[in-house]
Every structure is written in structure tokens, then in C-alpha cells.
Design an enzyme around this catalytic site. Structure first.
Site, PDB file in Angstrom:
ATOM      1  CE1 TYR A 103      42.263  67.577  69.362  1.00 45.81           C
ATOM      2  CE2 TYR A 103      44.492  67.258  70.364  1.00 45.81           C
ATOM      3  CZ  TYR A 103      43.065  67.797  70.689  1.00 45.81           C
ATOM      4  OH  TYR A 103      42.699  68.120  71.606  1.00 45.81           O
ATOM      5  CD1 TRP A 138      43.114  48.273  73.441  1.00 49.49           C
ATOM      6  CD2 TRP A 138      42.889  50.229  72.572  1.00 49.49           C
ATOM      7  NE1 TRP A 138      41.963  48.346  72.995  1.00 49.49           N
ATOM      8  CE2 TRP A 138      41.537  49.741  72.538  1.00 49.49           C
ATOM      9  CE3 TRP A 138      43.120  51.434  72.186  1.00 49.49           C
ATOM     10  CZ2 TRP A 138      40.547  50.295  72.190  1.00 49.49           C
ATOM     11  CZ3 TRP A 138      41.947  52.361  71.823  1.00 49.49           C
ATOM     12  CH2 TRP A 138      40.571  51.642  71.750  1.00 49.49           C
ATOM     13  CE  LYS A 164      42.810  71.308  70.455  1.00 50.53           C
ATOM     14  NZ  LYS A 164      41.845  72.285  70.976  1.00 50.53           N
ATOM     15  CG  LEU A 222      37.473  66.202  80.784  1.00 49.55           C
ATOM     16  CD1 LEU A 222      37.027  65.493  82.128  1.00 49.55           C
ATOM     17  CD2 LEU A 222      38.595  65.469  80.253  1.00 49.55           C
ATOM     18  N   GLY A 254      35.246  71.854  79.476  1.00 47.93           N
ATOM     19  CA  GLY A 254      34.170  73.072  79.850  1.00 47.93           C
ATOM     20  C   GLY A 254      33.550  73.083  80.809  1.00 47.93           C
ATOM     21  CG  HIS A 268      41.884  60.765  75.839  1.00 47.14           C
ATOM     22  ND1 HIS A 268      40.872  61.664  75.601  1.00 47.14           N
ATOM     23  CD2 HIS A 268      42.720  61.200  74.938  1.00 47.14           C
ATOM     24  CE1 HIS A 268      40.978  62.608  74.720  1.00 47.14           C
ATOM     25  NE2 HIS A 268      42.293  62.106  74.306  1.00 47.14           N
ATOM     26  CG  HIS A 319      28.447  74.667  78.446  1.00 47.16           C
ATOM     27  ND1 HIS A 319      27.902  75.026  77.165  1.00 47.16           N
ATOM     28  CD2 HIS A 319      27.285  74.306  79.321  1.00 47.16           C
ATOM     29  CE1 HIS A 319      26.602  74.732  77.276  1.00 47.16           C
ATOM     30  NE2 HIS A 319      26.124  74.209  78.391  1.00 47.16           N
ATOM     31  NE  ARG A 364      50.552  58.962  75.749  1.00 47.23           N
ATOM     32  CZ  ARG A 364      51.288  58.307  74.918  1.00 47.23           C
ATOM     33  NH1 ARG A 364      52.238  58.222  75.407  1.00 47.23           N
ATOM     34  NH2 ARG A 364      50.803  57.846  73.767  1.00 47.23           N
ATOM     35  N   PRO A 408      47.827  71.974  77.749  1.00 44.99           N
ATOM     36  CG  PRO A 408      45.335  71.352  77.617  1.00 44.99           C
ATOM     37  CD  PRO A 408      46.389  72.165  77.067  1.00 44.99           C
ATOM     38  CB  THR A 409      49.851  66.834  80.264  1.00 44.10           C
ATOM     39  OG1 THR A 409      50.294  65.673  80.002  1.00 44.10           O
ATOM     40  CG2 THR A 409      49.117  66.702  81.537  1.00 44.10           C
ATOM     41  CB  SER A 437      46.437  68.913  72.571  1.00 39.58           C
ATOM     42  OG  SER A 437      46.922  67.674  72.890  1.00 39.58           O
ATOM     43  CB  SER A 438      50.989  67.238  75.718  1.00 45.82           C
ATOM     44  OG  SER A 438      50.163  66.200  75.828  1.00 45.82           O
ATOM     45  CB  CYS A 439      49.319  65.195  70.670  1.00 48.42           C
ATOM     46  SG  CYS A 439      47.995  66.032  70.015  1.00 48.42           S
TER      47      CYS A 439
HETATM   48  O1  GFB Z   1      44.979  58.231  75.679  1.00 49.95           O
HETATM   49  P1  GFB Z   1      45.193  57.523  74.518  1.00 49.95           P
HETATM   50  O2  GFB Z   1      44.055  57.257  73.579  1.00 49.95           O
HETATM   51  O3  GFB Z   1      45.861  58.718  73.564  1.00 49.95           O
HETATM   52  O4  GFB Z   1      46.343  56.405  74.747  1.00 49.95           O
HETATM   53  P2  GFB Z   1      47.434  59.274  73.488  1.00 49.95           P
HETATM   54  C1  GFB Z   1      47.182  56.614  75.345  1.00 49.95           C
HETATM   55  C2  GFB Z   1      48.165  55.142  75.494  1.00 49.95           C
HETATM   56  O5  GFB Z   1      47.300  54.158  76.338  1.00 49.95           O
HETATM   57  C3  GFB Z   1      48.284  54.525  74.201  1.00 49.95           C
HETATM   58  C4  GFB Z   1      47.199  52.822  75.623  1.00 49.95           C
HETATM   59  O6  GFB Z   1      49.681  53.921  74.241  1.00 49.95           O
HETATM   60  C5  GFB Z   1      47.221  53.523  73.970  1.00 49.95           C
HETATM   61  O7  GFB Z   1      47.377  52.245  73.190  1.00 49.95           O
HETATM   62  N1  GFB Z   1      46.049  52.312  75.899  1.00 49.95           N
HETATM   63  C6  GFB Z   1      45.682  51.110  76.638  1.00 49.95           C
HETATM   64  C7  GFB Z   1      44.736  52.548  75.579  1.00 49.95           C
HETATM   65  N2  GFB Z   1      44.545  50.601  76.466  1.00 49.95           N
HETATM   66  C8  GFB Z   1      43.784  51.678  76.031  1.00 49.95           C
HETATM   67  C9  GFB Z   1      42.371  51.688  75.856  1.00 49.95           C
HETATM   68  O8  GFB Z   1      41.686  50.941  76.358  1.00 49.95           O
HETATM   69  N3  GFB Z   1      41.921  52.931  75.270  1.00 49.95           N
HETATM   70  C10 GFB Z   1      43.001  53.961  74.789  1.00 49.95           C
HETATM   71  N4  GFB Z   1      42.483  54.940  74.165  1.00 49.95           N
HETATM   72  N5  GFB Z   1      44.235  53.747  74.852  1.00 49.95           N
HETATM   73  C11 GFB Z   1      46.102  61.551  72.438  1.00 49.95           C
HETATM   74  C12 GFB Z   1      45.860  61.914  71.268  1.00 49.95           C
HETATM   75  O9  GFB Z   1      47.181  60.505  72.417  1.00 49.95           O
HETATM   76  O10 GFB Z   1      46.341  62.288  73.507  1.00 49.95           O
HETATM   77  C13 GFB Z   1      45.047  63.001  71.111  1.00 49.95           C
HETATM   78  O11 GFB Z   1      45.311  60.961  70.385  1.00 49.95           O
HETATM   79  C14 GFB Z   1      45.212  64.012  72.344  1.00 49.95           C
HETATM   80  O12 GFB Z   1      45.246  63.795  70.021  1.00 49.95           O
HETATM   81  C15 GFB Z   1      45.635  63.248  73.736  1.00 49.95           C
HETATM   82  O13 GFB Z   1      46.444  64.709  72.247  1.00 49.95           O
HETATM   83  C16 GFB Z   1      45.871  63.925  74.749  1.00 49.95           C
HETATM   84  O14 GFB Z   1      47.871  59.924  74.876  1.00 49.95           O
HETATM   85  O15 GFB Z   1      48.254  58.612  72.732  1.00 49.95           O
END
Ligand code: GFB
Length: 314
Positions: A138, A204, A142, A16, A18, A181, A13, A211, A165-166, A109-111
Site C-alpha cells: 500500500y 491484536w 501511495k 470514509l 470521500g 482498522h 465519495h 498510533r 493524513p495520519t 498515508s502516514s505509512c
Molecule cells: O489500524 P491497524 O489495522 O493498522 O492496526 P496500522 C493498528 C494497530 O492496532 C496494530 C492493533 O498494532 C494492530 O495489531 N490492533 C489491535 C488491531 N486490535 C486490532 C483489531 O481488532 N483490528 C486491527 N485492525 N488492529 C495501517 C496500514 O497500519 O494504517 C494501512 O495497514 C494504512 O496501510 C493505515 O496506512 C493508516 O496502523 O498498523
């Protein structure tokens, strides 16, 4: 129907998802919310989880506790993502069944869908191909959780359902740049770039991956909707069914924060899945749709960050 006078355990809880579930349940009039912090109950410890369920005997369980993180956290901590999630979900689902819980909701998770799945991804494409390597540990956990819910329904008649969820965002998200994220990470980076009068914002990857983003309050609403109306083995996708590129997202956030500099792409960082769009036809057919659009949700989350950034930096 979810009995709002009964005892409802929201696992996780403080996170994010919870915390959004708690807000939604309180709004609906839930009278007996059962909540435990990680310090009070470590869900990775089977004996502790069994003891908690035997003592407290919740009637409903919303399982939002999980080890989560962005692409970098997934890449660097595969053992923790696999182990912690397997332990948490196995302990909670099994204890809930043994204690006679009336209904349990598990969050996937959508992954979990294959990296080359046809877009938008329907629930049927599960296990039809190889996973995206940046989050396969991960995803495997899941998938096991979803399968456990299905198996307990088949063998024991346990009413366990799974929502898929997405990518989620909203108040109370993790803004720590090493494991956040993308959406909260870019909010923080924009505020910091603006403060530092930086010329560019470092994003990055290539900026081309797409997404889909759902506000966590919409997810919480969907979870209650499913607790009231859904009781089947098949997992069910929850999202908008529309997506945006990371470059577009970065520009949207920069405009909201008021950072006018350029976007600079760090191609040494992984892109992850090229696209991860959910087919939400099943959820739509059940009569549910999200309400909080991305521009509105990003504005509210930026406002939340503005109000909490001093605490978050401590
Ligand atoms: O949200 P994110 O970390 O995870 O990254 P995923 C999504 C995209 O955003 C990738 C880019 O292409 C990253 O390279 N990105 C750009 C960044 N700038 C940044 C930054 O500053 N930080 C981060 N984190 N990303 C996750 C999974 O995948 O999705 C988990 O790793 C989970 O397991 C989650 O399922 C919902 O969307 O790629």
C-alpha cells in the site's frame, strides 16, 4: 481559491474520506458535486476513466478513492493493494491533467514513511529508509501517487497537491473485523463483548504500538483548506502530532461503550509499526489545526455505530 460554483469531482465519495469531503463541500456551499459509485465508474479501468473525464469535464478533483484496510487486509492482499491503488491513482491523475482540471488533491498515508523514521515523522523523511513490511505494498502505491503528482507539476505544470493524513476514523468507517482498522474494529468488538457479557476483549498484538488518530471530518476540513491555500510540490502531513497506545485506545473505547471486562492481548497477531506519529509543523504554520479531540470523536463514532450496527451486520 476553490470555486464552489465549479464542477468538483469527489472520487470515492461512498468511503470514509470521500463521504466526509462531500459533507464538508456541501457545508461550504459547493453547487456542482460530481459523484460516481464504483458500480457506475470503475476507476481501475483507464478507458472508462478517460471517457468520464472527457464527458463531464470537472474543474477540481479530490482523489479519495483507494483500496484501504487494516493491518490484516494489507498483509493478506498485497497484490490488490498495490494494483488497485496504482491503477486508480494513475488513471485519475492522468485523465484530470489531460482534461484541464484546475487543481487536484491526492491523499497519501502516514505509512509511506520508513519504519525506523525519527518520531515525529516530518515530510522530509520520505524514502530515507526501509518501509514497514505489514503495509509496504500500500505504501509503495501511495508513494508512486505522490511522486506522480510531483512529476506532473514539474513537467506539465499541473496543480496537483498531496495531503498525508495520519490514521483516520469516523462515521461511515469499515467495521468488518477481517479488514477494518483498529479503531472501528475495537468499537465493534466492545459492543459485541458487552452484549455477550464476555470477560475479556481480544486486542491484536501487544497493545504497545502507538498510533495517532484524526477524525475524518477534520481531514475533510484540512483538504478544503489546502485546496484554497496550498499549491506546492511537497506533500503535507495532516494530523494532531500526538498519539496513544493501542492498549490505551482499547480502554478508552471500552469505557465509552460501557464494557468493563479485561483487555486480552493476542500476541500471535502483528503489531506493525511501533510508532507512527506525524510532525505537523508545516500544516500548523499554514494556520490549520484539527478540532475534534479523540474522546469526543470516539464517542460520536460509537454513537454512529450504535445507530447503524443492524445495517452493518447485514
Ligand atoms: O489500524 P491497524 O489495522 O493498522 O492496526 P496500522 C493498528 C494497530 O492496532 C496494530 C492493533 O498494532 C494492530 O495489531 N490492533 C489491535 C488491531 N486490535 C486490532 C483489531 O481488532 N483490528 C486491527 N485492525 N488492529 C495501517 C496500514 O497500519 O494504517 C494501512 O495497514 C494504512 O496501510 C493505515 O496506512 C493508516 O496502523 O498498523
Amino acid at each position: 481559491m476553490l470555486d464552489l460554483d465549479a464542477s468538483i469531482y469527489v472520487a470515492g465519495h461512498t468511503g470514509l474520506v470521500g463521504s466526509a469531503l462531500v459533507r464538508r463541500l456541501q457545508q461550504a456551499g459547493a453547487r456542482q458535486l460530481l459523484l460516481r459509485t464504483r458500480a457506475e465508474l470503475d476507476l481501475r479501468r483507464q478507458a472508462d476513466v478517460e471517457h468520464f473525464f472527457q464527458q463531464q469535464r470537472p474543474q477540481y478533483v479530490l482523489l479519495a478513492a483507494a483500496k484501504v484496510g487494516g493491518i490484516e487486509a494489507n498483509r493478506t492482499r498485497p497484490a490488490q493493494f498495490l494494483r488497485d491503488n496504482l491503477q486508480i491513482q494513475t488513471n485519475v491523475i492522468d485523465a484530470a491533467y489531460r482534461c484541464g482540471v484546475r487543481k487536484l488533491l491526492f491523499l497519501g498515508s502516514s505509512c509511506i514513511y520508513p519504519r525506523n523514521a525519527p518520531q515525529p515523522m516530518s515530510e522530509e523523511c520520505l524514502l530515507s529508509g526501509a518501509l514497514e513490511p505489514t503495509n509496504e505494498w500500500y505504501a509503495i502505491a501511495k508513494i508512486a501517487g505522490l511522486k506522480m503528482c510531483q512529476a506532473y507539476r514539474r513537467e506539465f505544470g499541473f496543480d496537483a497537491i498531496t495531503a498525508m493524513p495520519t490514521n483516520l476514523y469516523g462515521p461511515g468507517d469499515n467495521f468488518n473485523l477481517t479488514d477494518a482498522h483498529v479503531l472501528p474494529a475495537l468499537i465493534r468488538k466492545c459492543f459485541e463483548a458487552k452484549l455477550a457479557h464476555a470477560e475479556a476483549l481480544l486486542v491484536w498484538g501487544s497493545g504497545t504500538p502507538r498510533r495517532e488518530f484524526l477524525h475524518v471530518d477534520d481531514l475533510a476540513d484540512a483538504c478544503l483548506y489546502l485546496m484554497n491555500r496550498y499549491s506546492e510540490e511537497a506533500a503535507i502531513n495532516v494530523g494532531w502530532g500526538t498519539d496513544i497506545s493501542i492498549a490505551e485506545l482499547a480502554r478508552l473505547i471500552a469505557d465509552e461503550v460501557g464494557f468493563a471486562g479485561a483487555l486480552q492481548f493476542d500476541r500471535t497477531r502483528p503489531d506493525g509499526m511501533a510508532r507512527k506519529l506525524l510532525d505537523v509543523a508545516r500544516m500548523t504554520a499554514l494556520g490549520w489545526r484539527p478540532r475534534i479531540g479523540l474522546a469526543e470523536g470516539v464517542a460520536a463514532t460509537c454513537e454512529w455505530y450504535r445507530a447503524h450496527q443492524v445495517q452493518l451486520r447485514r
